[in-house]
Design a protein around this motif. Structure first.
Motif, mmCIF file in Angstrom:
data_model
loop_
_atom_site.group_PDB
_atom_site.id
_atom_site.type_symbol
_atom_site.label_atom_id
_atom_site.label_comp_id
_atom_site.label_asym_id
_atom_site.label_seq_id
_atom_site.Cartn_x
_atom_site.Cartn_y
_atom_site.Cartn_z
ATOM 1 N N CYS A 1 1.057 -1.172 -0.010
ATOM 2 C CA CYS A 1 -0.094 0.120 -0.043
ATOM 3 C C CYS A 1 0.853 1.249 0.077
ATOM 4 O O CYS A 1 0.525 2.272 -0.752
ATOM 5 C CB CYS A 1 -0.971 0.111 1.254
ATOM 6 S SG CYS A 1 -2.110 -1.307 1.208
ATOM 7 N N ALA A 2 2.075 1.200 0.881
ATOM 8 C CA ALA A 2 2.857 2.665 0.800
ATOM 9 C C ALA A 2 3.428 2.556 -0.577
ATOM 10 O O ALA A 2 3.501 3.966 -0.978
ATOM 11 C CB ALA A 2 3.888 2.237 1.921
ATOM 12 N N LEU A 3 3.819 1.709 -1.191
ATOM 13 C CA LEU A 3 4.683 1.772 -2.497
ATOM 14 C C LEU A 3 3.634 2.394 -3.495
ATOM 15 O O LEU A 3 3.819 3.274 -4.273
ATOM 16 C CB LEU A 3 5.041 0.042 -2.948
ATOM 17 C CG LEU A 3 6.118 0.246 -3.842
ATOM 18 C CD1 LEU A 3 7.407 0.601 -2.950
ATOM 19 C CD2 LEU A 3 6.511 -1.500 -4.357
ATOM 20 N N VAL A 4 2.372 1.851 -3.544
ATOM 21 C CA VAL A 4 1.338 2.372 -4.415
ATOM 22 C C VAL A 4 0.987 3.746 -4.168
ATOM 23 O O VAL A 4 0.966 4.713 -5.258
ATOM 24 C CB VAL A 4 0.054 1.237 -4.281
ATOM 25 C CG1 VAL A 4 -1.014 2.066 -5.279
ATOM 26 C CG2 VAL A 4 0.147 0.015 -4.836
ATOM 27 N N ALA A 5 0.946 3.957 -2.804
ATOM 28 C CA ALA A 5 0.665 5.461 -2.657
ATOM 29 C C ALA A 5 1.768 6.307 -2.963
ATOM 30 O O ALA A 5 1.415 7.502 -3.604
ATOM 31 C CB ALA A 5 0.438 5.529 -0.880
ATOM 32 N N LEU B 1 3.780 14.277 -11.389
ATOM 33 C CA LEU B 1 4.086 14.373 -12.807
ATOM 34 C C LEU B 1 3.071 15.225 -13.628
ATOM 35 O O LEU B 1 3.123 16.057 -14.572
ATOM 36 C CB LEU B 1 4.639 13.315 -13.357
ATOM 37 C CG LEU B 1 6.055 12.700 -12.902
ATOM 38 C CD1 LEU B 1 6.215 11.378 -13.090
ATOM 39 C CD2 LEU B 1 7.136 13.526 -12.921
ATOM 40 N N LEU B 2 1.838 14.786 -13.440
ATOM 41 C CA LEU B 2 0.831 15.202 -14.231
ATOM 42 C C LEU B 2 0.758 16.630 -13.841
ATOM 43 O O LEU B 2 0.294 17.413 -15.164
ATOM 44 C CB LEU B 2 -0.784 14.430 -13.812
ATOM 45 C CG LEU B 2 -0.641 13.157 -14.303
ATOM 46 C CD1 LEU B 2 -1.938 12.179 -13.771
ATOM 47 C CD2 LEU B 2 -1.089 13.327 -15.959
ATOM 48 N N LEU B 3 0.708 17.269 -12.837
ATOM 49 C CA LEU B 3 0.416 18.532 -12.456
ATOM 50 C C LEU B 3 1.645 19.340 -12.712
ATOM 51 O O LEU B 3 1.377 20.540 -13.312
ATOM 52 C CB LEU B 3 0.101 18.745 -10.817
ATOM 53 C CG LEU B 3 -1.157 18.230 -10.564
ATOM 54 C CD1 LEU B 3 -1.297 18.286 -8.874
ATOM 55 C CD2 LEU B 3 -2.272 18.617 -10.908
ATOM 56 N N PHE B 4 2.632 19.103 -12.781
ATOM 57 C CA PHE B 4 3.829 20.117 -12.843
ATOM 58 C C PHE B 4 4.628 19.715 -14.226
ATOM 59 O O PHE B 4 5.840 20.265 -14.091
ATOM 60 C CB PHE B 4 4.817 19.870 -11.706
ATOM 61 C CG PHE B 4 4.080 20.267 -10.635
ATOM 62 C CD1 PHE B 4 3.752 21.720 -10.485
ATOM 63 C CD2 PHE B 4 3.556 19.578 -9.661
ATOM 64 C CE1 PHE B 4 3.016 22.166 -9.191
ATOM 65 C CE2 PHE B 4 2.704 19.899 -8.351
ATOM 66 C CZ PHE B 4 2.688 21.358 -8.413
ATOM 67 N N THR B 5 4.231 18.950 -14.949
ATOM 68 C CA THR B 5 5.115 18.576 -16.407
ATOM 69 C C THR B 5 4.341 19.117 -17.621
ATOM 70 O O THR B 5 2.847 19.108 -17.509
ATOM 71 C CB THR B 5 5.342 17.191 -16.423
ATOM 72 O OG1 THR B 5 4.665 16.356 -16.520
ATOM 73 C CG2 THR B 5 6.585 17.026 -15.329
ATOM 74 N N VAL C 1 1.486 9.495 -5.486
ATOM 75 C CA VAL C 1 1.980 10.825 -5.376
ATOM 76 C C VAL C 1 2.876 11.205 -6.420
ATOM 77 O O VAL C 1 2.503 12.225 -6.852
ATOM 78 C CB VAL C 1 2.641 10.617 -4.089
ATOM 79 C CG1 VAL C 1 3.174 12.262 -3.823
ATOM 80 C CG2 VAL C 1 1.441 10.602 -2.836
ATOM 81 N N ILE C 2 3.763 10.398 -6.692
ATOM 82 C CA ILE C 2 4.800 10.967 -8.073
ATOM 83 C C ILE C 2 3.993 11.080 -9.217
ATOM 84 O O ILE C 2 4.039 12.119 -10.036
ATOM 85 C CB ILE C 2 5.565 9.633 -8.251
ATOM 86 C CG1 ILE C 2 6.531 9.653 -6.832
ATOM 87 C CG2 ILE C 2 6.545 9.900 -9.419
ATOM 88 C CD1 ILE C 2 7.602 8.620 -6.968
ATOM 89 N N ALA C 3 2.934 10.224 -9.424
ATOM 90 C CA ALA C 3 2.108 10.407 -10.579
ATOM 91 C C ALA C 3 1.557 11.640 -10.687
ATOM 92 O O ALA C 3 1.540 12.340 -12.087
ATOM 93 C CB ALA C 3 1.278 9.024 -10.979
ATOM 94 N N VAL C 4 0.851 11.922 -9.690
ATOM 95 C CA VAL C 4 -0.142 13.299 -9.370
ATOM 96 C C VAL C 4 0.979 14.413 -9.683
ATOM 97 O O VAL C 4 0.517 15.386 -10.492
ATOM 98 C CB VAL C 4 -0.911 13.314 -8.310
ATOM 99 C CG1 VAL C 4 -1.105 14.651 -8.027
ATOM 100 C CG2 VAL C 4 -1.722 12.177 -8.066
#
Lengths: 441, 441
Positions: free
Chosen positions: A424-428, A437-441, A432-435
């Motif tokens: 769960c921690a890994l997926v979370a 990247l989506l927001l800031f790239t 977070v990284i995906a969000v």
């Protein structure tokens, strides 16, 4: 061995574990004598005056079912759907125990269940029950026990093929084994003690607070809980430090008691009419974890339940783990037949690691119950767990559910919970990284 | 209290800790009776036949010095400069104990030291020694002890103001305290046992291997050690598992014993002429860690040394920690005068955390001695430690030196060692980065 060629078992202690084992051994056709220190509980002679109750969960139910006793026991139990949390302000909220109504815990009367088990044991022709017999001596090598009649004081010595020690946390048999070279033993007390109190039935015999729940008043460093009884009453237990500035040691007068409860358990006070008398009259008892090994001496003596692994009561697993001992011991005896030495060694090797883990879980769960059940973060975690177990029912099972509603062995349950948490921690983390990247790239 | 107004102490156990405390209490003018189970060791009646030896280090020396006994004890001790490692091929190398010859350990005879302490205690008019008196009963509240004469069997009951339990790892007084509500207790055995063997003096009375060292034959899962005696002999101790495929359990004949030693301790065999007889004749003893709390009952009973914190022998700190108990108890009694309850509580609170840490250190040091002392990495680490403590003498002190050559309390020693290690790791990390930058930029 008896004259008729049957092995003879002496069970020291006719409490919950001892009387259930007597049923199992009676079914196997062994000659069994059970020696209980107290009077026959079936006559209504309940020691201490009050009947207290216990949570019966999956492991215990399975062990009863194996002896054909589960249905009748559950018929006189009160199902509990979850923890009902009472905040200081008097708000209440239910935290369900399981994914649905098939995952319940049951509040059972210790005295009532003990009486049913004794009755079931007594129905086997090869089982004989003896009451008011206190174990005063143990000879491991013979093996034999010396038993003193608590009424007449007369002592008798009884030989057997096997002595089973089911005489609880303060076991006389284990005390003798403790003197063996290389016997590991530990008794550790909590700083907290407990005191039992009561919420009686209402005037019409009704339950005065929610019937189908285990009630908790979490107050961080201490707490009160209440379990329902069939007669409409609740047995309450206050867990609090023995000594210190804010402790059992500090309430002396009726006025002290009333002020403390009105300040911290205000919503319970109106339904506790005998509060001050109960508080001042009932003892404050200690809470111990007892750990030892090995659990057997050759093929002659074997330990069971609290006698070898007493736990603190915060996971509701003491009786259930003792009943599971009976199940496992029975399976090992089936496998190894009359080679009792091999059966007892297999039973010890199978159970030891798991109850060691349980002992830590029980101490940790005290912190969860008193500190966390009242917090918003804890509720959020519980909700996330519930959601995950609905989305991935075969993969995600909360630790509490594995301990309480399955027979997954305790150490495996802890390992699986850790693995689930890591995934769960890994997926979370990835989310977070995906969000990001989506927001800031 | 005695008729003359002096407080009366009964010390159960006239071993090392009990007899040193008798000297301290005698100096304070208390009336002291020491009851020892064995015969008077001063008559040469050494139990078990063989005198064994122990490592005396800073804490023990300080406690002896405070009683004016250090000089005479050190005069009959053998100084040890370090560990002398014997590899399987027969090579030897010395690993010094301290930074120089001021940091030595001393090999002392247990029986000889005990006799000197008893003599010193006996020289106080207010101290009376009693031998062949076994403690068979304890009344904590009175307080009193029942003592049986081991020769005549006659029992007497002795009252006192304070009972001191200095009766070792299998303490009768502690066994009684264990029954108190909320007394924490633990006994944990290692899988290894130990057996004593001997290297006698040479024909001219000379030491047959290096005199001024503690000899170790590290063999990973097991080891043998040897400490020098004043008469030119060495007491060897073999540490090995009790059971299993490669254990004490497996050597039965003289041939087995000889083959095992010739294979694994080849260089020792020529100087051990009585090897097979010693091996087959001497007992294999268990190794236990005993931990409990609290160490006192009100102002009436107090525990000391092995009776409250027996350790495994791998740090050579059992006797030294017991002697330090005496120093600390003495200081607490000075501070709190006749308020013994406060003195005992302060002593417990001061010592408990530290001996808990010591117990872990002792178990860990077994792994170091048997597994690591023979490895090249270990030698490199020891050399680095030595270099660091030479460059930064006031900042870097190896853990072993803090435990053995100082009175820094055990938990503080462990904390400081951890901090030193972290700083070294940080500096090493920076150096690696610096070198990398220099080479590749």
């Amino acid at each position: 061995m008896s004259k008729d060629g049957r092995h003879h078992f002496v069970i020291v202690g006719g409490g919950l574990a001892g009387s259930l084992l007597a049923v199992y051994l009676g079914r196997k056709g062994y000659r069994v004598d059970v020696y209980e220190m107290r009077d026959d509980i079936r006559g209504g002679n309940v020691a201490g005056g009050k009947s207290i109750n216990l949570a019966l969960t999956r492991r215990g139910i399975d062990a009863l079912a194996h002896a054909g006793l589960a249905e009748q026991v559950l018929a006189s139990a009160v199902p509990m759907k979850g923890r009902l949390i009472h905040s200081e302000s008097g708000d209440t909220s239910l935290q369900p125990y399981g994914k649905d109504d098939t995952q319940l815990n049951y509040s059972v009367s210790r005295a009532g269940l003990n009486a049913e088990l004794l009755e079931a044991a007594d129905s086997h022709e090869s089982v004989t029950l003896h009451f008011n017999k206190k174990c005063t001596g143990v000879d491991l090598d013979e093996p034999s026990v010396t038993l003193a009649d608590t009424v007449t004081g007369v002592e008798v010595r009884v030989e057997a093929d096997v002595i089973v020690s089911a005489d609880g946390a303060f076991s006389a048999v284990r005390a003798r084994m403790q003197k063996l070279a290389r016997f590991n033993y530990s008794q550790q007390y909590l700083e907290h003690g407990y005191k039992e109190l009561e919420i009686p039935p209402g005037v019409a015999g009704e339950f005065q607070i929610e019937k189908n729940a285990l009630h908790i008043w979490p107050r961080r460093s201490y707490m009160m809980i209440a379990l329902p009884n069939l007669d409409g009453s609740f047995t309450c237990t206050l867990f609090w430090p023995f000594d210190g500035p804010f402790s059992f040691d500090n309430l002396e007068s009726e006025e002290d008691v009333r002020r403390f409860f009105e300040e911290h358990f205000a919503d319970a006070v109106p339904v506790m009419p005998t509060l001050t008398a109960d508080y001042l009259g009932n003892p404050t008892n200690p809470l111990a974890t007892i750990c030892c090994g090995p659990w057997h001496y050759q093929d002659k003596v074997v330990l069971l339940g609290d006698a070898c692994h007493a736990v603190v009561p915060f996971y509701g697993q003491g009786m259930n783990a003792a009943f599971e001992d009976v199940l496992v011991l029975d399976a090992c005896m089936d496998k190894h037949k009359s080679d009792f030495g091999a059966a007892f060694a297999a039973y010890y090797s199978e159970r030891k690691e798991h109850v060691d883990v349980l002992q830590r879980l029980c101490v940790d769960n005290f912190v969860e119950m008193r500190d966390h059940t009242g917090s918003k973060w804890f509720l959020l975690r519980k909700k996330t767990e519930k959601m995950l177990s609905k989305i991935f029912p075969s993969w995600y099972v909360p630790l509490y559910n594995m301990v309480t509603h399955t027979r997954i062995r305790y150490v495996d349950a802890v390992r699986r919970a850790r693995m689930q948490k890591q995934v769960c921690a890994l997926v979370a983390g990835f989310l977070v990284i995906a969000v990001f990247l989506l927001l800031f790239t």
